[in-house]
Design an enzyme around this catalytic site. Structure first.
Site, mmCIF file in Angstrom:
data_model
loop_
_atom_site.group_PDB
_atom_site.id
_atom_site.type_symbol
_atom_site.label_atom_id
_atom_site.label_comp_id
_atom_site.label_asym_id
_atom_site.label_seq_id
_atom_site.Cartn_x
_atom_site.Cartn_y
_atom_site.Cartn_z
ATOM 1 N N TRP A 1 0.835 -1.207 0.000
ATOM 2 C CA TRP A 1 0.000 0.000 0.000
ATOM 3 C C TRP A 1 0.864 1.249 0.000
ATOM 4 C CZ3 TRP A 1 -2.288 2.673 4.804
ATOM 5 C CH2 TRP A 1 -1.396 2.627 5.886
ATOM 6 N N ASP A 2 2.126 1.091 0.365
ATOM 7 C CA ASP A 2 3.056 2.217 0.397
ATOM 8 C C ASP A 2 3.037 2.971 -0.932
ATOM 9 O OD1 ASP A 2 3.749 0.004 2.126
ATOM 10 O OD2 ASP A 2 5.550 1.108 2.691
ATOM 11 N N GLU B 1 -0.176 -2.611 12.717
ATOM 12 C CA GLU B 1 0.028 -4.060 12.701
ATOM 13 C C GLU B 1 0.343 -4.654 14.073
ATOM 14 O OE1 GLU B 1 1.657 -4.491 8.112
ATOM 15 O OE2 GLU B 1 3.029 -3.863 9.698
ATOM 16 N N LYS C 1 1.332 1.264 16.500
ATOM 17 C CA LYS C 1 2.579 1.178 15.736
ATOM 18 C C LYS C 1 2.817 2.397 14.862
ATOM 19 C CE LYS C 1 4.914 -1.455 12.097
ATOM 20 N NZ LYS C 1 4.802 -2.535 11.103
ATOM 21 N N GLN C 2 1.748 2.878 14.185
ATOM 22 C CA GLN C 2 1.934 3.887 13.146
ATOM 23 C C GLN C 2 0.622 4.607 12.888
ATOM 24 O OE1 GLN C 2 2.928 0.743 10.219
ATOM 25 N NE2 GLN C 2 1.317 1.617 8.949
#
Length: 672
Positions: A294-295, A424, A492-493
């Site tokens: 997806w980046d 994640e 995480k992000q």
């Protein structure tokens, strides 16, 4: 405007980084190589089946260092104007310059040039050593010699990506590199050129090699490369006044991202997508094996699509080329439609080494369709969807969501069960708020596109979109990350904060603030680099420029060494050269500082105190190119005179909307 910063495009140092991962990568959308490395990669060339699939190591004959016999001063520079890396050795008797580049116009071609210039009159010859680390073998490719054509090598990867698939072939032809070069007594200077060709067929390799030799003979080898880079930069520049470090970081981001994309003149349709570490990285066991995530669609694509419709289409065409694999993935999961892989190579079949990500991180489907939607809003080009099979992508993803959703009679909502969110740290959760929102929007876009193309609308698309659960905590007035998420647990992000941007979920400023305040303090400070750009955009939306800037500046610790190479994590670990982080950083400036969104030409600019001016040149919007100049209290927009436009995109009459006042101002070509 920013002439004082012109030299910021040249990254220079007297000492190479001790960690060789942070040497500069040189790429051109097809070939990628980290300077001095004995290994390079070619787009679309993978070895290994399924989860063992990785970019195949291709030996690089240009892995050469120049050495002088006498003591010398060393300097190294990467000129991002031209994409040329140069090592200069200066001694009392001679100056030696070694230049390396991946040709920007001829994608199968890489070049090394050596220039020797005598510094004092002498009748003695002067020699330099060329020390190579090249070995003509690869653990991924079985090579055989091809002495019939100028010493080339032909090879094929060991293992196909999937059973019954084909193994890609690689053909190398290169100019032999001697162990020494000598400046003869009668010469004051001399220049040598060495070329490397990497192609998928012998015919292509031989034709490209002859083309390279012809370019050398006519003196047009480097000029044609530099001209192509100049053309790219004329179509996109992002510069700021007030912060050299920020300006240099933006230049590096644009340079490395552009290096990952094909030439704007490339018509081969062979683009293999963009992986988190780019083409220079991604071998077996490193930098995510060179897979596409997806980046590409969420993080790297928006900053490129704003300037280059052709490069945006290359990303969409890559996804179209994986439709059959996506169909296979959906069937294996027991669902209809298309399921794009969490990790993709060439076929579109899932190649993630761990099954759980491919099974559960299904938000990838909405991420892919969001890129298509973004393209339509920037261009109004329907040919990608009509003739280009983009509609198959959008409708196929919508069918997947319908078959994947489960009706819950208790709350009268559709649920997406057993998923992994972008964060994640958690898996097998229900109703990830990001996943459900991006699914809802991709279903709505399927309806919108079907109406535009006069295609029958499946009533289930609308039904599921309208009743898909979007988790919301009424008491705390914020969006929990998923059903059962406990506020304050580590993250995480960037995940829920992406509801506001890039998803554009409608919410009050209070809720937007609550989301940011809930997740900012619990987000892993060592998490992936793209995270802080999303928080920065959120705070800019709320008018808090200084708070946004502090978060954006966290990204500077991910920039390693003199060549502006990014690491995934701030401690230098993770993927290198982390294009995902660069994409998030770039979006914070392009869409955060400006307030621009692709749905209309509307601005809500806000610059931090240390930035006096932001200049964005070459924005491509609805068939027109424009330059934006933002200062504290003004927005200056120059609509360029209409030149050659993309045949599929027809220029429209444009007007600027100022969000705060609602004022609408018509734009006239050539006027400010």
């Amino acid at each position: 405007m920013l002439d004082v910063y012109a030299d910021l495009y040249i990254f220079s140092t007297d000492t190479l980084p001790s960690d060789l991962r942070f040497l500069p990568p040189l790429a051109n959308g097809l070939l990628g190589w980290r300077v001095y490395n004995g290994i390079m990669h070619m787009g679309g060339v993978y070895n290994g089946e399924g989860g063992r699939c990785h970019r195949a190591d291709v030996p690089c004959p240009l892995a050469v260092k120049v050495e002088l016999e006498e003591p010398a001063q060393h300097s190294y520079s990467l000129d991002t104007h031209t994409g040329v890396f140069t090592h200069t050795l200066s001694s009392a008797g001679v100056t030696a310059s070694q230049s390396l580049y991946s040709h920007r116009y001829y994608p199968n071609l890489m070049v090394m040039e050596v220039l020797l210039v005598r510094q004092v009159a002498s009748k003695d010859p002067i020699s330099v050593k060329l020390v190579t680390s090249f070995t003509p073998q690869s653990k991924d490719i079985v090579f055989e010699s091809r002495p019939d054509y100028k010493g080339g090598r032909y090879g094929q990867t060991n293992t196909a990506e999937y059973p019954g698939g084909s193994c890609p072939t690689v053909h190398l032809i290169w100019t032999p590199v001697p162990s020494t070069l000598t400046l003869l007594p009668e010469q004051s200077q001399a220049r040598w050129g060495f070329i490397l060709i990497v192609a998928n067929s012998s015919d292509s390799a031989e034709a490209s090699f002859d083309e390279g030799l012809n370019l050398m003979a006519t003196g047009n080898l480097r000029p044609s490369h530099e001209k192509a880079w100049k053309e790219l930069w004329l179509q996109s520049k992002v510069e700021v006044a007030g912060s050299e470090s920020l300006c240099k970081a933006l230049i590096g981001c644009m340079f490395y991202l552009l290096s990952a994309f094909p030439s704007i003149h490339d018509t081969s349709s062979s683009f293999g997508g963009v992986s988190p570490g780019g083409l220079s990285n991604g071998g077996d066991g490193q930098d995510y094996w060179g897979h596409v995530f997806w980046d590409q669609d969420i993080w790297m694509y928006p900053g490129i699509a704003l300037f280059y419709p052709k490069l945006a289409r290359a990303v969409l065409e890559y996804r179209v080329g994986t439709i059959d694999g996506a169909k296979d993935n959906a069937q294996k999961q027991g669902y209809k439609g298309l399921k794009f892989p969490w990790e993709s190579a060439v076929s579109g079949r899932e190649v993630c080494p761990e099954d759980i990500y491919g099974q559960q991180e299904i938000h990838i489907n909405g991420d892919v369709t969001l890129a298509f939607q973004h393209y339509l809003y920037l261009s109004e080009d329907l040919s990608v969807f009509r003739e280009g099979r983009g509609s198959e992508v959008i409708y196929g993803v919508a069918d997947y969501w319908v078959s994947r959703a489960t009706w819950n009679p208790e709350d009268q909502k559709y649920h997406l069960l057993g998923v992994m969110p972008p964060d994640e740290y958690y898996y097998n959760v229900n109703n990830s708020v990001y996943t459900n929102t991006v699914a809802k929007f991709s279903l709505q876009f399927a309806v919108e596109l079907a109406n535009l193309l006069q295609h029958p609308v499946q009533k289930e698309w609308q039904e599921v979109a309208e009743h898909l659960k979007i988790p919301f905590d009424q008491e705390s007035q914020y969006h929990p990350e998923y059903d059962g998420y406990i506020k304050g647990h580590p993250v995480k992000q960037a995940d829920t904060v992406m509801l506001g941007y890039p998803l554009g979920l409608s919410m009050t400023p209070e809720i937007r603030r609550n989301d940011l305040e809930a997740y900012e303090p619990v987000t892993d400070p060592h998490g992936p680099a793209m995270t802080w750009g999303m928080f920065a955009i959120g705070w800019l939306e709320l008018g808090e420029a200084e708070r946004a800037q502090r978060l954006l500046e966290k990204c500077f610790s991910n920039i390693q060494g003199p060549f502006q190479v990014w690491s995934e994590s701030s401690d230098g670990s993770g993927a290198v050269n982390f294009l995902t982080g660069m994409g998030g950083f770039l979006q914070a400036v392009l869409f955060g500082y400006t307030g621009f969104r692709s749905e209309c030409l509307a601005f809500s600019p806000l610059l931090p105190n240390n930035i006096s001016e932001l200049c964005i040149r070459g924005v491509n919007y609805l068939g027109s190119q424009m330059d934006w100049l933002l200062r504290k209290d003004e927005v200056c927009i120059i609509l360029r005179e209409q030149g050659r436009t993309d045949g599929n995109i027809k220029p429209c009459d444009l007007q600027v909307v100022l969000k705060t006042s609602g004022t609408k101002i018509p734009l006239i070509p050539g006027n400010t």
